[in-house]
Scaffold this motif. Structure first.
Motif, PDB file in Angstrom:
ATOM      1  N   LEU A  33     -20.855 -52.546  48.750  1.00 18.82           N
ATOM      2  CA  LEU A  33     -20.565 -53.480  47.857  1.00 18.82           C
ATOM      3  C   LEU A  33     -21.794 -54.332  47.545  1.00 18.82           C
ATOM      4  CD1 LEU A  33     -17.441 -55.673  48.368  1.00 18.82           C
ATOM      5  CD2 LEU A  33     -19.528 -56.807  47.752  1.00 18.82           C
ATOM      6  N   THR A  34     -22.075 -54.418  46.274  1.00 14.24           N
ATOM      7  CA  THR A  34     -23.177 -55.442  45.830  1.00 14.24           C
ATOM      8  C   THR A  34     -22.527 -56.353  44.746  1.00 14.24           C
ATOM      9  OG1 THR A  34     -23.710 -54.035  44.101  1.00 14.24           O
ATOM     10  CG2 THR A  34     -24.950 -53.649  46.292  1.00 14.24           C
ATOM     11  N   VAL A  35     -23.235 -57.596  44.862  1.00 16.19           N
ATOM     12  CA  VAL A  35     -22.701 -58.462  43.931  1.00 16.19           C
ATOM     13  C   VAL A  35     -23.543 -59.484  43.646  1.00 16.19           C
ATOM     14  CG1 VAL A  35     -21.554 -60.058  45.797  1.00 16.19           C
ATOM     15  CG2 VAL A  35     -20.676 -60.055  43.488  1.00 16.19           C
ATOM     16  N   ALA A  36     -23.672 -60.074  42.432  1.00 13.10           N
ATOM     17  CA  ALA A  36     -24.721 -60.861  41.896  1.00 13.10           C
ATOM     18  C   ALA A  36     -24.151 -61.445  40.604  1.00 13.10           C
ATOM     19  CB  ALA A  36     -26.124 -60.686  41.885  1.00 13.10           C
ATOM     20  N   PRO A  37     -24.586 -62.842  40.222  1.00 16.72           N
ATOM     21  CA  PRO A  37     -24.077 -63.339  39.031  1.00 16.72           C
ATOM     22  C   PRO A  37     -24.882 -62.477  37.923  1.00 16.72           C
ATOM     23  CG  PRO A  37     -24.985 -65.071  40.578  1.00 16.72           C
ATOM     24  CD  PRO A  37     -25.292 -63.819  41.013  1.00 16.72           C
ATOM     25  N   THR A  38     -24.006 -62.625  36.657  1.00 21.94           N
ATOM     26  CA  THR A  38     -24.710 -61.967  35.656  1.00 21.94           C
ATOM     27  C   THR A  38     -25.321 -62.804  34.618  1.00 21.94           C
ATOM     28  OG1 THR A  38     -22.747 -62.539  34.249  1.00 21.94           O
ATOM     29  CG2 THR A  38     -22.814 -60.487  35.554  1.00 21.94           C
ATOM     30  N   ASP A  39     -25.860 -62.149  33.520  1.00 23.12           N
ATOM     31  CA  ASP A  39     -26.654 -63.052  32.527  1.00 23.12           C
ATOM     32  C   ASP A  39     -25.820 -64.511  32.211  1.00 23.12           C
ATOM     33  OD1 ASP A  39     -25.112 -61.258  31.381  1.00 23.12           O
ATOM     34  OD2 ASP A  39     -25.934 -61.594  29.574  1.00 23.12           O
ATOM     35  N   ASP A  40     -24.222 -64.178  32.205  1.00 19.44           N
ATOM     36  CA  ASP A  40     -23.476 -65.454  32.265  1.00 19.44           C
ATOM     37  C   ASP A  40     -23.164 -65.963  33.306  1.00 19.44           C
ATOM     38  OD1 ASP A  40     -21.455 -67.122  31.976  1.00 19.44           O
ATOM     39  OD2 ASP A  40     -20.033 -65.634  30.737  1.00 19.44           O
ATOM     40  N   PRO A  41     -23.771 -67.077  33.670  1.00 17.31           N
ATOM     41  CA  PRO A  41     -23.608 -67.909  35.196  1.00 17.31           C
ATOM     42  C   PRO A  41     -22.219 -67.883  35.437  1.00 17.31           C
ATOM     43  CG  PRO A  41     -24.594 -69.315  33.748  1.00 17.31           C
ATOM     44  CD  PRO A  41     -24.489 -68.364  32.770  1.00 17.31           C
ATOM     45  N   THR A  42     -21.034 -67.868  34.932  1.00 18.21           N
ATOM     46  CA  THR A  42     -19.831 -68.132  35.133  1.00 18.21           C
ATOM     47  C   THR A  42     -19.241 -66.468  35.825  1.00 18.21           C
ATOM     48  OG1 THR A  42     -18.785 -67.357  32.991  1.00 18.21           O
ATOM     49  CG2 THR A  42     -19.340 -69.706  33.579  1.00 18.21           C
ATOM     50  N   LEU A  43     -19.861 -65.620  35.543  1.00 19.75           N
ATOM     51  CA  LEU A  43     -19.389 -64.171  35.677  1.00 19.75           C
ATOM     52  C   LEU A  43     -20.238 -63.492  36.924  1.00 19.75           C
ATOM     53  CD1 LEU A  43     -18.754 -62.465  32.421  1.00 19.75           C
ATOM     54  CD2 LEU A  43     -17.424 -63.233  34.021  1.00 19.75           C
ATOM     55  N   ALA A  44     -19.619 -62.881  37.609  1.00 19.21           N
ATOM     56  CA  ALA A  44     -20.377 -62.404  38.712  1.00 19.21           C
ATOM     57  C   ALA A  44     -20.029 -60.592  38.644  1.00 19.21           C
ATOM     58  CB  ALA A  44     -19.970 -62.615  40.162  1.00 19.21           C
ATOM     59  N   ARG A  45     -20.992 -59.896  38.626  1.00 21.73           N
ATOM     60  CA  ARG A  45     -20.582 -58.248  38.399  1.00 21.73           C
ATOM     61  C   ARG A  45     -20.899 -57.624  39.952  1.00 21.73           C
ATOM     62  NH1 ARG A  45     -21.704 -53.937  34.197  1.00 21.73           N
ATOM     63  NH2 ARG A  45     -21.775 -51.957  35.101  1.00 21.73           N
ATOM     64  N   MET A  46     -19.807 -56.847  40.240  1.00 23.73           N
ATOM     65  CA  MET A  46     -19.688 -56.424  41.762  1.00 23.73           C
ATOM     66  C   MET A  46     -19.798 -54.717  41.570  1.00 23.73           C
ATOM     67  SD  MET A  46     -16.878 -57.084  44.161  1.00 23.73           S
ATOM     68  CE  MET A  46     -17.119 -58.785  44.651  1.00 23.73           C
ATOM     69  N   THR A  47     -20.402 -54.025  42.351  1.00 22.96           N
ATOM     70  CA  THR A  47     -20.483 -52.774  42.305  1.00 22.96           C
ATOM     71  C   THR A  47     -20.019 -52.214  43.846  1.00 22.96           C
ATOM     72  OG1 THR A  47     -22.583 -52.454  41.003  1.00 22.96           O
ATOM     73  CG2 THR A  47     -21.558 -50.314  41.945  1.00 22.96           C
ATOM     74  N   ILE A  48     -18.684 -51.496  43.677  1.00 21.08           N
ATOM     75  CA  ILE A  48     -18.183 -50.873  44.947  1.00 21.08           C
ATOM     76  C   ILE A  48     -18.195 -49.730  45.113  1.00 21.08           C
ATOM     77  CG2 ILE A  48     -15.942 -51.037  46.256  1.00 21.08           C
ATOM     78  CD1 ILE A  48     -14.974 -53.529  44.686  1.00 21.08           C
ATOM     79  N   VAL A  49     -18.720 -49.183  46.120  1.00 25.63           N
ATOM     80  CA  VAL A  49     -18.484 -47.487  46.571  1.00 25.63           C
ATOM     81  C   VAL A  49     -17.476 -47.308  47.373  1.00 25.63           C
ATOM     82  CG1 VAL A  49     -19.809 -45.628  47.335  1.00 25.63           C
ATOM     83  CG2 VAL A  49     -21.074 -47.461  46.006  1.00 25.63           C
ATOM     84  N   THR A  50     -16.493 -46.722  46.979  1.00 24.10           N
ATOM     85  CA  THR A  50     -15.401 -46.297  47.882  1.00 24.10           C
ATOM     86  C   THR A  50     -15.017 -44.729  47.774  1.00 24.10           C
ATOM     87  OG1 THR A  50     -13.176 -47.035  48.311  1.00 24.10           O
ATOM     88  CG2 THR A  50     -13.674 -46.770  46.005  1.00 24.10           C
ATOM     89  N   SER A  51     -14.366 -44.361  48.653  1.00 22.89           N
ATOM     90  CA  SER A  51     -13.906 -43.023  48.578  1.00 22.89           C
ATOM     91  C   SER A  51     -12.303 -43.046  49.041  1.00 22.89           C
ATOM     92  CB  SER A  51     -14.524 -42.072  49.567  1.00 22.89           C
ATOM     93  OG  SER A  51     -14.413 -42.861  50.763  1.00 22.89           O
ATOM     94  N   GLY A  52     -11.747 -41.948  48.271  1.00 24.88           N
ATOM     95  CA  GLY A  52     -10.118 -41.767  48.757  1.00 24.88           C
ATOM     96  C   GLY A  52      -9.565 -40.682  47.556  1.00 24.88           C
ATOM     97  N   SER A  53      -8.341 -40.098  47.971  1.00 23.93           N
ATOM     98  CA  SER A  53      -7.818 -39.650  46.969  1.00 23.93           C
ATOM     99  C   SER A  53      -7.667 -40.210  45.587  1.00 23.93           C
ATOM    100  CB  SER A  53      -6.284 -38.979  47.588  1.00 23.93           C
ATOM    101  OG  SER A  53      -5.727 -40.131  47.560  1.00 23.93           O
ATOM    102  N   GLU A  54      -7.103 -39.377  44.496  1.00 23.67           N
ATOM    103  CA  GLU A  54      -7.041 -39.926  43.271  1.00 23.67           C
ATOM    104  C   GLU A  54      -6.168 -41.073  43.339  1.00 23.67           C
ATOM    105  OE1 GLU A  54      -8.730 -39.461  40.363  1.00 23.67           O
ATOM    106  OE2 GLU A  54     -10.223 -38.453  41.886  1.00 23.67           O
ATOM    107  N   GLU A  55      -4.799 -40.850  44.228  1.00 27.09           N
ATOM    108  CA  GLU A  55      -3.654 -41.654  44.339  1.00 27.09           C
ATOM    109  C   GLU A  55      -4.266 -43.234  44.929  1.00 27.09           C
ATOM    110  OE1 GLU A  55      -3.445 -38.537  45.501  1.00 27.09           O
ATOM    111  OE2 GLU A  55      -2.050 -37.831  43.630  1.00 27.09           O
ATOM    112  N   ILE A  56      -5.251 -43.200  45.807  1.00 25.92           N
ATOM    113  CA  ILE A  56      -5.492 -44.199  46.528  1.00 25.92           C
ATOM    114  C   ILE A  56      -6.597 -44.886  45.480  1.00 25.92           C
ATOM    115  CG2 ILE A  56      -7.110 -45.089  48.549  1.00 25.92           C
ATOM    116  CD1 ILE A  56      -5.610 -43.244  50.094  1.00 25.92           C
ATOM    117  N   VAL A  57      -7.304 -44.270  44.773  1.00 30.18           N
ATOM    118  CA  VAL A  57      -8.531 -44.776  43.987  1.00 30.18           C
ATOM    119  C   VAL A  57      -7.527 -45.584  42.816  1.00 30.18           C
ATOM    120  CG1 VAL A  57     -10.411 -44.666  42.473  1.00 30.18           C
ATOM    121  CG2 VAL A  57     -10.463 -43.399  44.640  1.00 30.18           C
ATOM    122  N   GLU A  58      -6.603 -44.802  42.352  1.00 28.98           N
ATOM    123  CA  GLU A  58      -5.627 -45.432  41.518  1.00 28.98           C
ATOM    124  C   GLU A  58      -5.179 -46.796  41.834  1.00 28.98           C
ATOM    125  OE1 GLU A  58      -2.815 -42.858  39.642  1.00 28.98           O
ATOM    126  OE2 GLU A  58      -1.695 -44.882  39.060  1.00 28.98           O
TER     127      GLU A  58
END
Lengths: 164, 572
Positions: A33-58
């Motif tokens: 999981l990585t997270v940091a503010p974006t060019d708009d300081p009111t917004l943060a963007r997060m990248t999450i790497v996860t794994s699971g079946s299609e149902e779980i990811v849904e």
């Protein structure tokens, strides 16, 4: 299956723990999981790497969307995308010949040496996780002191954009 | 981004708090004072628009606010102090979260300068409540207070409702700023979806009309979403059988012939069998809870499923569905009715007749029968008599356990918002404070609390609150001297090893009720049940505690044991 989910959320204290808490409370996998503010300081963007079946990811994407702080998200796995991870590796190079050999390996992997002392190098390397793994494997003969990895960041190719 | 109105000179955070509640139309707050909320209490003291009910324990405040919200169309509001005030409120907050109750809970907090210093009566309330709230806020600046309160009410009451906690440090209530209460609120990260997808509604109607053995299964979402009328119209139009979940009782009139009773672990034989054999299942405002589905592998093996829910995360969570419709149940039901009319098709009358013949045969099982000639008081009989004597028109709360199931099975609810219980969290102790909240929302109504001698002791202290506010509740204590549901499981699944399920050293409930200033009655013969209930109901201005000494060995039937399918019930 492995999924990379990009999330735009309010850049407020507590937003990160809401996401982290959701994953632990519902027993979802979280690889990075990585997270940091974006060019708009009111917004943060997060990248999450996860794994699971299609149902779980849904379910993961639905539950993330349900968090009040989450504005939008994108499962990058559904689109052509680029992912990158960065690592900084401190390696001892005080044996004869090590300095040259480690420098050569770093060059082959397009790493950069960003700190030099008489005994150590710090190497910066960027790429997909598998490339970073391969580089670390190549460094195995040398005494690696420290490895810092950033976790994955991702972005979709072409016109697909996660924005508000 | 909010439009604002009516600005004025600077006032304190505590006054802003009170003015914001007034602007929200809040008439009643359930709470308990303490150090961190003293400024707020001082501001409440100096006005009369917002009344305050003093409970005896913060858990009671939140449950009472739940009872108020569940039985009315207004959110419940609770106010507690920091630290133990907040932790005592957690059970109520978690209960409201599981049953989607619109609630705003205000907690005091130590001053901002002291947060994180392990100050007196400090806990990380936002951290502790995070997993059991729809959302929560810590207000760090008095300038954010009014907008945060606006957001809290907006979030609690829209979409899938739920509890919102607003944590307010003491210095924020002392600081001043101009007061402007936002008239409306827009949040870019929160847009509860309202209307169902037209294409999905058309697909649903085609599937619904193609059914040979249809079944309608609806839950608490229909009650919460005020969809009862539309559901009744929809169901009658189709002539299909319908079942309600524990949380959904009253959404469709129990006295109607199309109603098959409650489904699930202690549901009726006919409802569970019809679920099992259905070819099209129409699920509305229900979440396929494990107490409903039984073994998920064996759940509705033949059915194509339409699922209407306001919460997309409830769809295909436990059971994969064929036609999902995300939207509020009331407008979606109206659209379904319209689409049925536009489609012009009719249900297959022959198939439906055969299906009803089958259902009537299942009904013939008479699965809720019990020994009416017993010399001991049967708990079912007490509930049935209460239903008769109140014309099925009382508000009924319950605690958790056997008595809860008997109340659900034997009090036929014809109207929504009349049956107030804890379905998701299964919280013993809710019955009495729920009933207080209901009585405050409906001062003239008959409010019954069907409970057991174990559950009632968990929030017993609220009898004192009832006396202070002269709440004329009727408490029906089905006293079997056992943790009945635990005992039942131990009988069925642990070879009768009754570990810790026996309630020894019970208080004399009659004296206890009297000690609290109420009327107590002890009834131990079936012949006295009706007379006692009549006498209690006649005492319109008194709380009457009826201690019914019931048959200790009575069990709740039918029962789907854990791991079994819906067609594998234990019958009486």
């Amino acid at each position: 299956m492995r999924h990379i989910i990009s999330v735009l959320l309010e850049n407020e204290s507590g937003a990160l723990s809401r996401v982290a808490g959701l994953f632990s409370a519902r027993g979802y996998n979280i690889e990075s999981l990585t997270v940091a503010p974006t060019d708009d300081p009111t917004l943060a963007r997060m990248t999450i790497v996860t794994s699971g079946s299609e149902e779980i990811v849904e379910q993961i994407t639905k539950q993330l969307n349900k968090l009040i702080d989450v504005i939008k998200l994108l499962d990058l796995t559904s689109y052509p995308h680029i992912e990158r991870e960065m690592a900084m590796i401190k390696v001892s190079v005080d044996e004869p010949g090590d300095r040259e050999e480690v420098k050569r390996l770093a060059d082959i992997f397009r790493g950069r040496i960003i700190d030099v002392t008489r005994k150590t190098y710090v190497i910066e390397i960027t790429g997909e996780g598998s490339k970073l793994d391969a580089f670390l494997e190549a460094l195995e003969p040398f005494p690696v002191q420290e490895v810092v990895r950033s976790g994955v960041m991702g972005i979709a190719r072409g016109d697909v954009a996660l924005q508000i | 981004m909010s439009e604002t109105s009516a600005s004025s000179t600077a006032i304190t955070g505590a006054e802003i708090f009170v003015r914001s509640l007034q602007a929200e139309g809040v008439d009643l707050v359930f709470g308990y004072p303490g150090g961190a909320v003293l400024h707020i209490y001082d501001a409440l003291y100096q006005q009369s628009e917002v009344s305050h009910v003093l409970v005896r324990h913060e858990q009671g405040a939140v449950h009472a606010a739940e009872g108020y919200a569940k039985s009315s169309d207004r959110p419940g509001v609770a106010l507690v102090t920091s630290g133990p005030g907040a932790t005592n409120a957690i059970t109520g907050i978690a209960d409201a979260y599981m049953d989607s109750v619109p609630l705003v809970v205000f907690t005091g907090q130590v001053p901002t300068s002291m947060i994180g210093n392990d100050a007196f009566q400090e806990v990380d309330t936002v951290g502790i409540t995070r997993p059991c709230v729809k959302h929560n806020f810590l207000v760090k600046d008095v300038k954010d207070l009014a907008t945060t309160i606006k957001k809290a009410f907006y979030i609690a009451t829209t979409g899938r409702p739920g509890p919102v906690v607003v944590d307010i440090p003491k210095d924020v209530t002392a600081d001043s700023c101009e007061f402007e209460y936002p008239e409306s609120i827009h949040m870019r990260s929160y847009n509860p979806k309202v209307r169902g997808h037209t294409g999905q509604i058309r697909r649903a109607v085609e599937l619904i009309l193609s059914a040979k053995q249809p079944m309608i299964y609806t839950g608490g979402g229909v009650v919460l979403g005020r969809g009862s009328e539309a559901l009744t119209e929809f169901t009658r139009k189709l002539g299909y059988p319908i079942t309600n979940t524990l949380m959904g009782l009253g959404a469709y009139p129990a006295s109607d012939d199309q109603f098959l009773g409650m489904l699930g672990m202690h549901g009726t034989y006919e409802a569970n069998m019809a679920m099992h054999h259905a070819d099209v299942l129409i699920a509305i405002g229900a979440r396929f809870d494990d107490r409903v589905t039984g073994n998920i592998e064996k759940f509705c093996p033949h059915a194509k499923i339409v699922h209407v829910d306001v919460d997309p995360a409830s769809i295909s969570k436990n059971v994969k569905v064929d036609v999902p419709i995300v939207g509020e149940v009331e407008p979606v039901l109206r659209e379904l009715i319209r689409a049925l009319e536009e489609n012009g098709g009719q249900p297959d009358a022959d198939a439906l007749k055969a299906w009803w013949d089958q259902i009537r045969e299942w009904r013939g099982q008479d699965c809720l029968k019990y020994d009416r000639d017993s010399e001991l008081i049967k708990p079912q009989y007490v509930v049935q008599k209460f239903w008769e004597l109140t014309g099925g028109d009382a508000f009924v709360t319950s605690d958790v356990g056997q008595h809860q199931m008997w109340a659900a099975q034997f009090y036929g609810f014809d109207k929504p918002n009349r049956w107030i219980n804890s379905g998701g969290l299964g919280t013993m102790g809710v019955g009495l404070p729920f009933a207080m909240g209901v009585q405050f929302a409906h001062p003239d109504a008959t409010v019954g609390c069907i409970t057991g001698e174990a559950s009632i002791q968990m929030c017993m202290q609220e009898l004192s609150t009832c006396y202070q506010y002269q709440l004329p509740l009727k408490i029906l204590n089905l006293n079997n001297r056992y943790l009945g549901m635990v005992r039942q499981w131990q009988e069925f699944f642990y070879q009768g090893r009754y570990a810790m399920s026996y309630m020894d050293a019970l208080p004399d409930f009659v004296k206890l009720a009297e000690a609290y200033g109420h009327v107590g009655m002890r009834i131990d013969k079936p012949a006295d049940v009706e007379g006692a209930l009549k006498e209690a109901l006649a005492q319109k201005d008194r709380l009457v505690f009826l201690d019914f000494i019931t048959d200790q060995s009575e069990n709740v039937y039918p029962m789907i044991p854990a791991g079994a399918g819906q067609n594998e019930m234990i019958l009486v």
